[in-house]
Structure formats: structure tokens, C-alpha cells
Design a protein around this motif. Structure first.
Motif, PDB file in Angstrom:
ATOM      1  N   VAL A   1       0.749  -1.175  -0.120  1.00 15.16           N
ATOM      2  CA  VAL A   1       0.009  -0.120   0.155  1.00 15.16           C
ATOM      3  C   VAL A   1       1.187   1.147  -0.035  1.00 15.16           C
ATOM      4  O   VAL A   1       0.696   2.273  -0.846  1.00 15.16           O
ATOM      5  CB  VAL A   1      -0.993  -0.016   1.045  1.00 15.16           C
ATOM      6  N   GLU A   2       1.693   1.370   0.824  1.00 15.15           N
ATOM      7  CA  GLU A   2       2.865   2.536   0.848  1.00 15.15           C
ATOM      8  C   GLU A   2       3.532   2.576  -0.531  1.00 15.15           C
ATOM      9  O   GLU A   2       3.551   3.607  -1.073  1.00 15.15           O
ATOM     10  CB  GLU A   2       3.985   1.989   1.698  1.00 15.15           C
ATOM     11  N   GLN A   3       3.798   1.419  -1.092  1.00 19.49           N
ATOM     12  CA  GLN A   3       4.402   1.696  -2.690  1.00 19.49           C
ATOM     13  C   GLN A   3       3.514   2.345  -3.587  1.00 19.49           C
ATOM     14  O   GLN A   3       4.129   2.961  -4.511  1.00 19.49           O
ATOM     15  CB  GLN A   3       4.993   0.300  -2.866  1.00 19.49           C
ATOM     16  N   LEU A   4       2.455   1.925  -3.308  1.00 13.55           N
ATOM     17  CA  LEU A   4       1.219   2.646  -4.336  1.00 13.55           C
ATOM     18  C   LEU A   4       1.435   3.928  -4.409  1.00 13.55           C
ATOM     19  O   LEU A   4       1.411   4.784  -5.162  1.00 13.55           O
ATOM     20  CB  LEU A   4      -0.134   2.168  -4.232  1.00 13.55           C
ATOM     21  N   GLY A   5       1.367   4.496  -3.113  1.00 18.28           N
ATOM     22  CA  GLY A   5       1.522   5.994  -3.003  1.00 18.28           C
ATOM     23  C   GLY A   5       2.685   6.596  -3.536  1.00 18.28           C
ATOM     24  O   GLY A   5       2.768   7.551  -4.047  1.00 18.28           O
ATOM     25  N   ARG A   6       3.967   5.845  -3.191  1.00 17.38           N
ATOM     26  CA  ARG A   6       5.161   6.534  -3.740  1.00 17.38           C
ATOM     27  C   ARG A   6       5.337   6.296  -5.132  1.00 17.38           C
ATOM     28  O   ARG A   6       6.021   7.079  -5.798  1.00 17.38           O
ATOM     29  CB  ARG A   6       6.303   5.418  -3.012  1.00 17.38           C
ATOM     30  N   ALA A   7       4.536   5.450  -5.800  1.00 13.46           N
ATOM     31  CA  ALA A   7       4.601   5.586  -7.351  1.00 13.46           C
ATOM     32  C   ALA A   7       3.766   6.473  -7.831  1.00 13.46           C
ATOM     33  O   ALA A   7       3.556   6.393  -9.127  1.00 13.46           O
ATOM     34  CB  ALA A   7       4.017   4.047  -7.526  1.00 13.46           C
ATOM     35  N   GLY A   8       3.067   7.315  -7.107  1.00 14.27           N
ATOM     36  CA  GLY A   8       2.269   8.359  -7.518  1.00 14.27           C
ATOM     37  C   GLY A   8       0.854   8.135  -7.812  1.00 14.27           C
ATOM     38  O   GLY A   8      -0.084   8.774  -8.308  1.00 14.27           O
ATOM     39  N   VAL A   9       0.167   7.149  -7.191  1.00 16.40           N
ATOM     40  CA  VAL A   9      -1.164   6.572  -7.262  1.00 16.40           C
ATOM     41  C   VAL A   9      -1.948   7.497  -6.093  1.00 16.40           C
ATOM     42  O   VAL A   9      -1.474   7.364  -4.987  1.00 16.40           O
ATOM     43  CB  VAL A   9      -1.434   5.093  -7.013  1.00 16.40           C
ATOM     44  N   GLY A  10      -2.881   8.221  -6.782  1.00 18.49           N
ATOM     45  CA  GLY A  10      -3.323   9.158  -5.686  1.00 18.49           C
ATOM     46  C   GLY A  10      -4.756   8.393  -5.074  1.00 18.49           C
ATOM     47  O   GLY A  10      -5.332   7.318  -5.539  1.00 18.49           O
ATOM     48  N   PRO A  11      -5.235   9.004  -4.054  1.00 18.50           N
ATOM     49  CA  PRO A  11      -6.427   8.360  -3.479  1.00 18.50           C
ATOM     50  C   PRO A  11      -7.668   8.227  -4.317  1.00 18.50           C
ATOM     51  O   PRO A  11      -8.753   7.547  -4.242  1.00 18.50           O
ATOM     52  CB  PRO A  11      -6.759   9.076  -2.130  1.00 18.50           C
ATOM     53  N   GLU A  12      -7.799   9.275  -5.318  1.00 15.79           N
ATOM     54  CA  GLU A  12      -8.951   9.319  -6.320  1.00 15.79           C
ATOM     55  C   GLU A  12      -8.487   8.776  -7.432  1.00 15.79           C
ATOM     56  O   GLU A  12      -9.289   8.763  -8.459  1.00 15.79           O
ATOM     57  CB  GLU A  12      -9.395  10.649  -6.530  1.00 15.79           C
ATOM     58  N   THR A  13      -7.308   8.264  -7.783  1.00 17.65           N
ATOM     59  CA  THR A  13      -6.945   7.777  -9.072  1.00 17.65           C
ATOM     60  C   THR A  13      -7.597   6.357  -9.514  1.00 17.65           C
ATOM     61  O   THR A  13      -7.609   5.386  -8.890  1.00 17.65           O
ATOM     62  CB  THR A  13      -5.451   7.209  -8.799  1.00 17.65           C
ATOM     63  N   PRO A  14      -8.289   6.051 -10.413  1.00 17.70           N
ATOM     64  CA  PRO A  14      -8.872   5.037 -11.196  1.00 17.70           C
ATOM     65  C   PRO A  14      -7.708   4.092 -11.285  1.00 17.70           C
ATOM     66  O   PRO A  14      -6.539   4.397 -12.208  1.00 17.70           O
ATOM     67  CB  PRO A  14      -9.285   5.241 -12.433  1.00 17.70           C
ATOM     68  N   VAL A  15      -7.557   2.932 -10.541  1.00 21.53           N
ATOM     69  CA  VAL A  15      -6.426   2.228 -10.677  1.00 21.53           C
ATOM     70  C   VAL A  15      -6.754   0.541 -10.814  1.00 21.53           C
ATOM     71  O   VAL A  15      -7.744   0.082 -10.327  1.00 21.53           O
ATOM     72  CB  VAL A  15      -5.743   2.096  -9.396  1.00 21.53           C
ATOM     73  N   LEU A  16      -6.072  -0.022 -12.031  1.00 22.90           N
ATOM     74  CA  LEU A  16      -6.235  -1.309 -12.513  1.00 22.90           C
ATOM     75  C   LEU A  16      -5.326  -2.111 -12.090  1.00 22.90           C
ATOM     76  O   LEU A  16      -4.041  -1.816 -12.109  1.00 22.90           O
ATOM     77  CB  LEU A  16      -6.542  -1.351 -13.785  1.00 22.90           C
ATOM     78  N   PHE A  17      -5.421  -3.449 -11.507  1.00 19.31           N
ATOM     79  CA  PHE A  17      -4.593  -4.480 -11.169  1.00 19.31           C
ATOM     80  C   PHE A  17      -4.635  -5.478 -12.149  1.00 19.31           C
ATOM     81  O   PHE A  17      -5.581  -5.898 -12.192  1.00 19.31           O
ATOM     82  CB  PHE A  17      -4.804  -4.622  -9.557  1.00 19.31           C
ATOM     83  N   LEU A  18      -3.235  -6.013 -12.342  1.00 21.86           N
ATOM     84  CA  LEU A  18      -3.237  -7.148 -13.228  1.00 21.86           C
ATOM     85  C   LEU A  18      -2.270  -8.285 -12.492  1.00 21.86           C
ATOM     86  O   LEU A  18      -1.030  -7.544 -12.007  1.00 21.86           O
ATOM     87  CB  LEU A  18      -2.612  -6.446 -14.534  1.00 21.86           C
ATOM     88  N   CYS A  19      -2.246  -9.477 -12.684  1.00 21.57           N
ATOM     89  CA  CYS A  19      -1.442 -10.280 -12.584  1.00 21.57           C
ATOM     90  C   CYS A  19      -1.525 -11.533 -13.595  1.00 21.57           C
ATOM     91  O   CYS A  19      -1.935 -11.230 -14.676  1.00 21.57           O
ATOM     92  CB  CYS A  19      -1.743 -10.788 -10.885  1.00 21.57           C
TER      93      CYS A  19
END
Length: 138
Positions: free
Chosen positions: A66-84
Motif C-alpha cells: 500500500v505504501e508503494q502505491l502512494g510512492r509510485a504516484g497513485v493518488g486516493p482518487e486515481t482509477p487504478v487497475l490491477f493485473l497479475c
């Protein structure tokens, strides 16, 4: 708390990434998978994929996810898609991110390589690659 919106198939994920300039794709596979299997290529959209491991290459949970998401520039209102690889780890990552206040959060169902075929091989049944979406291997 943000919302876990649900699953998108790979084409729907591409369409959202193409239509929403703020949307980001986070590949939660391991660094070994990124290197040896390849990954989504968003350069045609003027974007790049963020690589943040859900599980480390050693098989341990990434406690700093979770911390790395923020450091990568993902903001709290950013539409974010996760892929594996197949949509399982990314589903857990999307739900965790949403619970931490990120999103709207989406899971890319089928993942990058998709479900295994009857012979146990991936990359032939469904997934990002089978959908014909841009990808590259290093």
C-alpha cells in the motif's frame, strides 16, 4: 475508503486506460515474472505500467504494498487497475488498495497470461496476451 469496483476483462481494462487519462495499471506479479514473461505495453497510450509486487519473488507477502502505491504516484482518487498472471493476486491487491483508500479499484480478470489450457499451459485460453493487447518482453 474507496470502492473495489470489480472485474474488467482485458479489453475493458485497455479501453478504460485509453479513455481515462488518470487511470493507471499496476502489475502485481513478481519482478521475475515481469522480466521473463513480459508485461502490458501502454506506450501507445502514452502511459507505463507500474510494477509493484503483491508477493515477493521469495513467496512472501509484500508488507509495503500500500505504501508503494502512494510512492509510485497513485493518488486516493486515481482509477487504478490491477493485473497479475491470472486475476487472483490482482483481485486481492485491488480489494486491499480500495480498503486503504485508493481507487476506484479494478481487477483485470483473466490476468496477463490467463487460465491454463488442458495441458496446463497459460497464454492460450484467455488473458491480456490472448486478447491481442500490446505487450512486450524484456
Amino acid at each position: 475508503m474507496s470502492d473495489f469496483v470489480g472485474d474488467l476483462d482485458p479489453q475493458q481494462a485497455w479501453d478504460l486506460l485509453a479513455s481515462d487519462p488518470d487511470a493507471v495499471l499496476v502489475d502485481v506479479r513478481t519482478s521475475a515474472e515481469w522480466q521473463w514473461v513480459g508485461g502490458a505495453d501502454l506506450s501507445g497510450l502514452g502511459k507505463h505500467t507500474l510494477g509493484i509486487e503483491w508477493m515477493t519473488s521469495a513467496g512472501e507477502p509484500n508488507q509495503g504494498f500500500v505504501e508503494q502505491l502512494g510512492r509510485a504516484g497513485v493518488g486516493p482518487e486515481t482509477p487504478v487497475l490491477f493485473l497479475c498472471r491470472s486475476g487472483h493476486r490482482s483481485s486481492a491487491a485491488a480489494r486491499t488498495a480500495a480498503a486503504a483508500g485508493y481507487g476506484p479499484a479494478y481487477n483485470v480478470a483473466e490476468g496477463f497470461e490467463g487460465d491454463p489450457d488442458p495441458q496446463g499451459r497459460r497464454g492460450t485460453v484467455n488473458g491480456w496476451k490472448v486478447a491481442g493487447l500490446p505487450w512486450r518482453q524484456s
